[in-house]
Motif scaffolding. Sequence first.
Motif, PDB file in Angstrom:
ATOM      1  N   ARG A 242       0.841  -1.186   0.000  1.00  0.00           N
ATOM      2  CA  ARG A 242       0.000   0.000   0.000  1.00  0.00           C
ATOM      3  C   ARG A 242       0.884   1.247   0.000  1.00  0.00           C
ATOM      4  O   ARG A 242       1.802   1.368   0.798  1.00  0.00           O
ATOM      5  CB  ARG A 242      -0.882  -0.004   1.241  1.00  0.00           C
ATOM      6  CG  ARG A 242      -1.946   1.029   1.243  1.00  0.00           C
ATOM      7  CD  ARG A 242      -2.938   0.775   2.360  1.00  0.00           C
ATOM      8  NE  ARG A 242      -2.290   0.164   3.520  1.00  0.00           N
ATOM      9  CZ  ARG A 242      -2.297   0.688   4.729  1.00  0.00           C
ATOM     10  NH1 ARG A 242      -2.906   1.818   4.950  1.00  0.00           N
ATOM     11  NH2 ARG A 242      -1.698   0.080   5.729  1.00  0.00           N
ATOM     12  N   GLY A 243       0.635   2.150  -0.908  1.00  0.00           N
ATOM     13  CA  GLY A 243       1.383   3.397  -0.969  1.00  0.00           C
ATOM     14  C   GLY A 243       2.695   3.304  -1.730  1.00  0.00           C
ATOM     15  O   GLY A 243       3.382   4.301  -1.894  1.00  0.00           O
TER      16      GLY A 243
ATOM     17  N   TRP B 121       2.209   9.428   7.512  1.00  0.00           N
ATOM     18  CA  TRP B 121       1.773   8.089   7.118  1.00  0.00           C
ATOM     19  C   TRP B 121       1.416   7.236   8.319  1.00  0.00           C
ATOM     20  O   TRP B 121       0.437   6.498   8.310  1.00  0.00           O
ATOM     21  CB  TRP B 121       2.843   7.388   6.277  1.00  0.00           C
ATOM     22  CG  TRP B 121       4.086   7.068   7.060  1.00  0.00           C
ATOM     23  CD1 TRP B 121       5.199   7.845   7.197  1.00  0.00           C
ATOM     24  CD2 TRP B 121       4.326   5.910   7.848  1.00  0.00           C
ATOM     25  NE1 TRP B 121       6.114   7.251   8.012  1.00  0.00           N
ATOM     26  CE2 TRP B 121       5.606   6.047   8.431  1.00  0.00           C
ATOM     27  CE3 TRP B 121       3.583   4.755   8.119  1.00  0.00           C
ATOM     28  CZ2 TRP B 121       6.157   5.086   9.266  1.00  0.00           C
ATOM     29  CZ3 TRP B 121       4.145   3.803   8.952  1.00  0.00           C
ATOM     30  CH2 TRP B 121       5.411   3.966   9.516  1.00  0.00           C
ATOM     31  N   TRP B 122       2.215   7.348   9.375  1.00  0.00           N
ATOM     32  CA  TRP B 122       1.985   6.487  10.537  1.00  0.00           C
ATOM     33  C   TRP B 122       0.701   6.862  11.259  1.00  0.00           C
ATOM     34  O   TRP B 122       0.020   6.007  11.803  1.00  0.00           O
ATOM     35  CB  TRP B 122       3.193   6.539  11.480  1.00  0.00           C
ATOM     36  CG  TRP B 122       3.332   7.861  12.149  1.00  0.00           C
ATOM     37  CD1 TRP B 122       4.050   8.929  11.728  1.00  0.00           C
ATOM     38  CD2 TRP B 122       2.677   8.267  13.344  1.00  0.00           C
ATOM     39  NE1 TRP B 122       3.890   9.978  12.581  1.00  0.00           N
ATOM     40  CE2 TRP B 122       3.046   9.589  13.596  1.00  0.00           C
ATOM     41  CE3 TRP B 122       1.821   7.640  14.233  1.00  0.00           C
ATOM     42  CZ2 TRP B 122       2.582  10.305  14.685  1.00  0.00           C
ATOM     43  CZ3 TRP B 122       1.359   8.357  15.330  1.00  0.00           C
ATOM     44  CH2 TRP B 122       1.759   9.677  15.527  1.00  0.00           C
TER      45      TRP B 122
ATOM     46  N   LYS C 197      -2.058   8.107   9.852  1.00  0.00           N
ATOM     47  CA  LYS C 197      -3.148   7.587   9.031  1.00  0.00           C
ATOM     48  C   LYS C 197      -3.234   6.067   9.158  1.00  0.00           C
ATOM     49  O   LYS C 197      -4.325   5.500   9.242  1.00  0.00           O
ATOM     50  CB  LYS C 197      -2.951   8.008   7.579  1.00  0.00           C
ATOM     51  CG  LYS C 197      -3.098   9.512   7.406  1.00  0.00           C
ATOM     52  CD  LYS C 197      -2.731   9.957   6.022  1.00  0.00           C
ATOM     53  CE  LYS C 197      -2.804  11.485   5.928  1.00  0.00           C
ATOM     54  NZ  LYS C 197      -2.284  11.987   4.688  1.00  0.00           N
ATOM     55  N   ASP C 198      -2.073   5.409   9.197  1.00  0.00           N
ATOM     56  CA  ASP C 198      -2.047   3.960   9.356  1.00  0.00           C
ATOM     57  C   ASP C 198      -2.613   3.571  10.717  1.00  0.00           C
ATOM     58  O   ASP C 198      -3.403   2.635  10.827  1.00  0.00           O
ATOM     59  CB  ASP C 198      -0.609   3.451   9.194  1.00  0.00           C
ATOM     60  CG  ASP C 198      -0.533   1.944   9.136  1.00  0.00           C
ATOM     61  OD1 ASP C 198      -1.223   1.358   8.276  1.00  0.00           O
ATOM     62  OD2 ASP C 198       0.203   1.352   9.956  1.00  0.00           O
ATOM     63  N   TRP C 199      -2.219   4.286  11.763  1.00  0.00           N
ATOM     64  CA  TRP C 199      -2.727   4.023  13.107  1.00  0.00           C
ATOM     65  C   TRP C 199      -4.250   4.184  13.146  1.00  0.00           C
ATOM     66  O   TRP C 199      -4.959   3.340  13.686  1.00  0.00           O
ATOM     67  CB  TRP C 199      -2.067   4.966  14.114  1.00  0.00           C
ATOM     68  CG  TRP C 199      -2.624   4.833  15.500  1.00  0.00           C
ATOM     69  CD1 TRP C 199      -2.257   3.938  16.467  1.00  0.00           C
ATOM     70  CD2 TRP C 199      -3.677   5.610  16.078  1.00  0.00           C
ATOM     71  NE1 TRP C 199      -3.004   4.123  17.595  1.00  0.00           N
ATOM     72  CE2 TRP C 199      -3.889   5.143  17.393  1.00  0.00           C
ATOM     73  CE3 TRP C 199      -4.452   6.662  15.618  1.00  0.00           C
ATOM     74  CZ2 TRP C 199      -4.835   5.676  18.239  1.00  0.00           C
ATOM     75  CZ3 TRP C 199      -5.407   7.202  16.468  1.00  0.00           C
ATOM     76  CH2 TRP C 199      -5.593   6.712  17.761  1.00  0.00           C
TER      77      TRP C 199
ATOM     78  N   GLN D 105      -6.388   3.993  10.763  1.00  0.00           N
ATOM     79  CA  GLN D 105      -7.055   2.928  10.013  1.00  0.00           C
ATOM     80  C   GLN D 105      -7.035   1.618  10.803  1.00  0.00           C
ATOM     81  O   GLN D 105      -8.042   0.929  10.895  1.00  0.00           O
ATOM     82  CB  GLN D 105      -6.387   2.744   8.654  1.00  0.00           C
ATOM     83  CG  GLN D 105      -7.111   1.741   7.788  1.00  0.00           C
ATOM     84  CD  GLN D 105      -6.483   1.627   6.411  1.00  0.00           C
ATOM     85  OE1 GLN D 105      -5.335   1.978   6.208  1.00  0.00           O
ATOM     86  NE2 GLN D 105      -7.252   1.112   5.474  1.00  0.00           N
ATOM     87  N   ARG D 106      -5.883   1.287  11.404  1.00  0.00           N
ATOM     88  CA  ARG D 106      -5.776   0.049  12.193  1.00  0.00           C
ATOM     89  C   ARG D 106      -6.720   0.065  13.387  1.00  0.00           C
ATOM     90  O   ARG D 106      -7.317  -0.943  13.741  1.00  0.00           O
ATOM     91  CB  ARG D 106      -4.352  -0.133  12.717  1.00  0.00           C
ATOM     92  CG  ARG D 106      -3.405  -0.794  11.791  1.00  0.00           C
ATOM     93  CD  ARG D 106      -2.122  -1.226  12.496  1.00  0.00           C
ATOM     94  NE  ARG D 106      -1.687  -0.405  13.599  1.00  0.00           N
ATOM     95  CZ  ARG D 106      -0.859   0.629  13.517  1.00  0.00           C
ATOM     96  NH1 ARG D 106      -0.371   0.989  12.362  1.00  0.00           N
ATOM     97  NH2 ARG D 106      -0.510   1.301  14.589  1.00  0.00           N
TER      98      ARG D 106
END
Length: 133
Positions: free
Chosen positions: A33-34, A43-44, A46-48, A50-51
Motif C-alpha cells: 500500500r502506498g 503516514w503512521w 493515518k495507518d494508526w 485505520q488500524r
Amino acid sequence: MVHWYESAVDRQLREAQERGEFENLAGAGKPLRGAGGEYDEDWWVKDWAQREGAGAGVLPPSLALRREREELDATIDRKPSEQAVREYVAALNEQIRKARVGLLDGPPTLLPPVDADQVVARWRERRGLTGPR
C-alpha cells in the motif's frame, strides 16, 4: 568446510518457512500500500487511525495531549474552583510524564510539565480574583 552463524531469530524464521507458515498470507502477491506514491510525513498517523478504526477527528494519545495542552486556558476557565484547576493540571502533568517516557501511543513528545501556580494565577486573573487564596 563452510560454517555460518544462524541467529535464534534466523533459525525461527527458517523453521517457520519450512513449516509453510508464510504461505497464503493476506496480501501475498499484491503491491505494498502506498508503494510508488509520494512520501507522506503523517503516514503512521493515518495507518494508526485505520488500524484502530478511528475516525478523521481521532488522534493518537500523545498528539491529543499536545492539543489538550494548547487548549489549557479554555479548559481551566470552565473549572469551578482553584482545587479543580490544580487537580486538572496534576492529571495533565501525569499524562505528559507518561508521554515523555513513551507510555502513550503516538509520536514522542517533549512537552514540559505545566506549572500549576502559573495556571492558577492566570485562572484567577481571568476571573477577576485577586488577593489571598
